[in-house]
Scaffold this motif. Structure first.
Motif, PDB file in Angstrom:
ATOM      1  N   LYS A 423       0.834  -1.203   0.000  1.00 13.94           N
ATOM      2  CA  LYS A 423       0.000   0.000   0.000  1.00 13.94           C
ATOM      3  C   LYS A 423       0.869   1.254   0.000  1.00 13.94           C
ATOM      4  CE  LYS A 423      -3.929   2.152   2.308  1.00 13.94           C
ATOM      5  NZ  LYS A 423      -4.895   2.073   3.430  1.00 13.94           N
ATOM      6  N   GLU A 424       1.914   1.237   0.832  1.00 20.80           N
ATOM      7  CA  GLU A 424       2.817   2.397   0.880  1.00 20.80           C
ATOM      8  C   GLU A 424       3.495   2.611  -0.478  1.00 20.80           C
ATOM      9  OE1 GLU A 424       5.482   1.478   4.026  1.00 20.80           O
ATOM     10  OE2 GLU A 424       4.047   1.940   5.636  1.00 20.80           O
ATOM     11  N   HIS A 425       3.883   1.486  -1.092  1.00 21.34           N
ATOM     12  CA  HIS A 425       4.537   1.565  -2.395  1.00 21.34           C
ATOM     13  C   HIS A 425       3.577   2.132  -3.445  1.00 21.34           C
ATOM     14  CE1 HIS A 425       6.896   0.417  -5.899  1.00 21.34           C
ATOM     15  NE2 HIS A 425       5.830  -0.204  -6.371  1.00 21.34           N
ATOM     16  N   GLN A 426       2.333   1.653  -3.435  1.00 27.51           N
ATOM     17  CA  GLN A 426       1.352   2.122  -4.417  1.00 27.51           C
ATOM     18  C   GLN A 426       1.067   3.611  -4.254  1.00 27.51           C
ATOM     19  OE1 GLN A 426      -1.898  -0.565  -3.697  1.00 27.51           O
ATOM     20  NE2 GLN A 426      -1.126  -2.121  -5.106  1.00 27.51           N
ATOM     21  N   GLU A 427       1.007   4.044  -3.007  1.00 28.75           N
ATOM     22  CA  GLU A 427       0.746   5.471  -2.766  1.00 28.75           C
ATOM     23  C   GLU A 427       1.910   6.332  -3.263  1.00 28.75           C
ATOM     24  OE1 GLU A 427      -0.058   5.612   1.375  1.00 28.75           O
ATOM     25  OE2 GLU A 427      -2.124   4.925   1.188  1.00 28.75           O
ATOM     26  N   ARG A 428       3.136   5.762  -3.138  1.00 25.63           N
ATOM     27  CA  ARG A 428       4.299   6.513  -3.611  1.00 25.63           C
ATOM     28  C   ARG A 428       4.410   6.494  -5.130  1.00 25.63           C
ATOM     29  NH1 ARG A 428       7.043   3.597   0.353  1.00 25.63           N
ATOM     30  NH2 ARG A 428       7.965   2.332  -1.297  1.00 25.63           N
ATOM     31  N   SER A 429       4.061   5.340  -5.713  1.00 29.40           N
ATOM     32  CA  SER A 429       4.359   5.178  -7.144  1.00 29.40           C
ATOM     33  C   SER A 429       3.138   5.115  -8.035  1.00 29.40           C
ATOM     34  CB  SER A 429       5.154   3.880  -7.344  1.00 29.40           C
ATOM     35  OG  SER A 429       4.354   2.765  -6.977  1.00 29.40           O
TER      36      SER A 429
END
Length: 886
Positions: A423-429
């Motif tokens: 989720k953190e990765h998706q929000e960043r990328s």
């Protein structure tokens, strides 16, 4: 029930009848528009007409534009209507009709053409737009079906520039989709009941950027209607995926797995089936986007558009793994069914090759990932979630595989923690590639004006200085990674940028011994040539530029041929009806789209080829003339859609082939018509609504290559047809010449002979087949078996046609019996039929085909299909006994 192809055609036909020019769908890759990563709407290809940068080919335009949006890939397959690839139906007025006519067209199409009931249609409008309210009333919409909208819901505004209110048309699918009523529309609540099918934007005002609005002197209409949504409504499909745009793909995938897609799961909501359905949807959606993008020239890679296509293919591949598809590659087999479901000219063989290569590369990635996992286990005895996520994120290794491998060793992954990382990765990328491209666009926007010079008309090599060197974020001084992508603007360049139907030059740069590959060349808003390059590069050092000369000459041949052929078409057909509607020029071939009231005949194609070869033989000299648009028009120069690229009316470029034609064009051309060498139309494709695409090859080499390939394929076809006839007559022979003559005309003559031979052999086949069909069938030799007090007849020693005949006869003589037919007329190709007068044969049929990878269907009386697994007759009888005794 209307098909999607019929719906698309109805739209185009309707607006054509209202005086709109039908413009075919453009490439998914934006041309001369660095502000877009993909064409993402119907109006995206028409922006320059609305802005006044280009002269529109007509004031009324309609299209069905293929589009891609990828900022929310994770929702594909989860929601009912979220797609990466979709088609937007549009009708546009550029300074012509406005609200009254647009609303009248909307009402007529919805109610009279699509025949949607008025009681199911609801319409929203901007609360201050009283004219729109009144016009809908005038067109028969009841006031209770008109919903006021706010500035947030019904006013289209992007800040500075044209803007205005809009009106949106919704279809009510009923309470089974949501028991709530109009509050869903009034409060703009996301739902599956009221489906927006059409948005009509009234471009009425200009926003100065400070929210000061003034009336536009020339008002426009911009609309968008979702083909997938309209199709789902007219086909009564719970979701867009349950229509003929997606189901054929899903059914093809079903053949590769034990799982099945369940349309009714939308209502039953079985959790396990929901997962299965999602995998099917992901594959169907992503393969549509991948096929069309690759066909338009995007190859999977680690940058830009290529990265998105790589991501879609790999996400689809992972979905296939989740469905138990173990083949090293399977997505490539879906290219044909994607093409069949659409209307676009797709090079099935080439696209399939690209997808297969990507699948095999990913399969290797997975294999390498397994090795990394084993090494991690050997080193630490377990696998940390961070490592599992890195494998997923960096190497594309599916987390499901990681969990499966670890489970076999008694080790579990904390999926909650993994999902937190994800989720953190998706929000960043999320939209990272789009964001990266947007950063490049933002950097290009800082360039003050025209700073680079195109010298490619006269030179294919240069020594140039770098003015701007950008990565995907900001201007840099150098890039030291040989795989890094940079965006370069030079003080002068020989590389042609994609425009006017001609694709960008190929080639490379040299700098301090480093080779820098040129991947793409496009123009920014000032027409500076932006080079997308890969390799080590330093802004402070000059570069030597080298255009691929072999490809450049073929670009020039193709571009010159499009202009001369346009003239040949105007000689072949009535001058006033011929309009060029697009072209795509590559080093290998070119395509040319034009409007015509009938499909070009073989005789007309020959006449065009003959005319073109005469023009080539004329050795017409090519001249360039730089002048004003007014003088160009006085000279009789043509300006087509693809060539209307001029922003300076006082300095346009006319390309003249003496004694043949004059055209506005910014492309590269040969010096003399004789340099085109040869010309061959290799295909004619219908693009819908009186639009046809000619596919053409030029030059001695490419025409020769095409004819040799055609002769080889035709010989293979003739051999196959002869073998088919030998099934009926083992001693059947048909001799045909196999020696290939020299010269273009002789080879074309041989192909024409082959067409006659093919027709003769096919006629023989029809004669043999008719004789076979007239054979009588003696069914008295078949004796029934009694299974659970049911008489069962097994027929297995006939070919398919006689099998059907025998089954019909047995059913008439023994109406209370079950007749089962199994034919193996070709290796591995079984034909299976169950027929019964009183019994429900379909349930037995489904059970048996389901257990033997079969397909087919029918009803309680007759079912037929095929079994795709080897099965002996005695095994089939055992299976039938088991089903009848169940």
């Amino acid at each position: 029930m209307l098909s999607s192809k019929e719906i698309r055609q109805m739209w185009l036909d309707f607006f054509k009848s209202k005086g709109h020019l039908v413009v075919e769908s453009k490439s998914l890759i934006p041309q001369n528009d660095p502000s877009l990563l993909w064409i993402n709407s119907g109006v995206a290809t028409l922006k320059d007409y609305f802005s006044g940068k280009k002269v529109p080919p007509a004031k009324r335009i309609t299209n069905s534009q293929k589009s891609i949006r990828t900022n929310d890939i994770e929702n594909v397959g989860v929601t009912a209507r979220h797609h990466t690839f979709f088609e937007m139906l549009g009708n546009f007025s550029i300074g012509d009709y406005f609200k009254k006519e647009a609303i009248a067209f909307g009402a007529e199409f919805v109610f009279d053409v699509l025949k949607l009931p008025k009681e199911r249609i609801y319409i929203t409008y901007y609360e201050e737009d009283i004219d729109t309210y009144n016009y809908w009333i005038e067109n028969g919409v009841d006031a209770s079906h008109l919903i006021k909208g706010t500035r947030d819901t019904n006013f289209w505004d992007v800040g500075q520039g044209p803007c205005g209110p809009d009106t949106e048309i919704f279809f009510d699918r009923g309470e089974k989709y949501d028991k709530r009523g109009l509050e869903l529309l009034i409060n703009d609540i996301e739902n599956d009941r009221f489906i927006e099918i059409w948005n009509i934007v009234f471009s009425q005002f200009n926003n100065d950027g400070e929210n000061n609005y003034t009336e536009l002197a020339t008002k426009n209409i911009d609309t968008g209607a979702g083909l997938e949504r309209i199709t789902s409504i007219l086909q009564d499909a719970p979701t867009n995926f349950d229509t003929d745009l997606f189901l054929p793909i899903i059914r093809e995938v079903e053949k590769m797995t034990k799982y099945h897609y369940d349309i009714n799961n939308y209502f039953t909501r079985d959790p396990q089936q929901t997962k299965i359905n999602t995998y099917f949807k992901v594959i169907a959606d992503h393969i549509r986007a991948s096929v069309n993008a690759i066909n338009d020239g995007v190859n999977p890679s680690n940058v830009g558009r290529g990265y998105i296509i790589r991501r879609l293919i790999r996400r689809s591949y992972r979905a296939g793994l989740s469905l138990g598809i173990e083949s090293k590659s399977f997505l490539y087999t879906l290219v044909q069914v994607v093409k069949d479901s659409l209307i676009y000219d797709i090079d099935v063989e080439e696209v399939a090759k690209v997808i297969r290569n990507e699948e095999e590369l990913f399969a290797k990635t997975i294999k390498d990932g397994e090795k990394l996992l084993e090494a991690e286990l050997e080193k630490n005895g377990t696998v940390d979630v961070k490592v599992a996520f890195k494998m997923f994120d960096t190497y594309g290794f599916p987390i499901e595989l990681t969990a499966e491998i670890l489970a076999e060793k008694g080790i579990t992954i904390d999926m909650n923690e993994f999902n937190k990382f994800l989720k953190e990765h998706q929000e960043r990328s999320r939209g990272n590639v789009e964001a990266g491209m947007q950063k490049v666009i933002n950097s290009l926007a800082k360039i003050p004006g025209k700073v680079s010079e195109f010298i490619g008309y006269d030179f294919t090599e240069s020594k140039s200085n770098i003015l701007y060197l950008l990565d995907d974020e900001e201007e840099i001084s150098k890039n030291s990674d040989p795989e890094a992508i940079s965006y370069v603007i030079l003080d002068k360049t020989p590389f042609y940028a994609t425009s006017g139907g001609q694709n960008h030059d190929h080639g490379y740069m040299l700098q301090d011994g480093n080779k820098i590959d040129v991947i793409d060349v496009f123009k920014d808003k000032y027409w500076n040539h932006v080079h997308v390059v890969k390799g080590i590069i330093n802004k402070k050092a000059p570069v030597e530029c080298f255009v691929d000369k072999a490809k450049r000459i073929n670009f020039a041949r193709g571009h010159s041929a499009t202009h001369i052929m346009f003239h040949a078409l105007r000689k072949t057909y009535p001058h006033e009806i011929i309009q060029q509607l697009g072209s795509n020029i590559t080093p290998e071939h070119f395509t040319f789209d034009f409007g015509l009231d009938h499909r070009p005949t073989k005789e007309e194609i020959k006449k065009i080829e003959h005319t073109m070869r005469d023009y080539i033989a004329m050795q017409a000299k090519r001249n360039y003339i730089v002048t004003s648009i007014k003088k160009a028009q006085e000279m009789g120069a043509y300006m087509t859609i693809e060539e209307s690229e001029y922003h300076d009316a006082n300095a346009v470029r006319v390309v003249e082939f003496e004694g043949i034609t004059k055209d506005l064009c910014g492309g590269t051309h040969v010096d003399n018509s004789h340099d085109i060498q040869d010309f061959k139309i290799v295909g004619v494709d219908s693009k819908g609504t009186g639009v046809y695409r000619l596919r053409v090859v030029i030059s001695f080499e490419l025409v020769e290559k095409y004819l040799l390939e055609e002769i080889s394929e035709k010989q293979k076809l003739l051999d196959t047809l002869i073998k088919n006839n030998q099934q009926f007559k083992p001693d059947y022979k048909y001799e045909y010449p196999t020696e290939i003559p020299a010269g273009t005309f002789a080879k074309e003559g041989l192909l024409e002979q082959y067409d006659i031979y093919e027709e003769n052999i096919r006629e023989d086949y029809k004669k043999f087949l008719k004789e076979k069909q007239n054979e009588s069938v003696d069914v008295s030799k078949y004796q029934p078996q009694s299974i659970n007090n049911i008489k069962v007849y097994i027929v297995d020693d006939l070919d398919t046609n006689l099998l059907r005949k025998a089954a019909v006869e047995l059913r008439e003589q023994h109406p209370d019996s079950l007749i089962v037919g199994l034919s193996q007329t070709k290796p591995g190709n079984f034909f299976f039929m169950v027929a019964s007068k009183e019994l429900d044969s379909s349930k037995y049929f489904k059970e048996i085909t389901g257990k033997h990878n079969g397909k087919g269907g029918g009803n309680a009386i007759v079912c037929q299909g095929s079994l795709n697994e080897e099965i002996a007759l005695n095994e089939l009888v055992v299976q039938i006994k088991k089903e009848l005794n169940a």
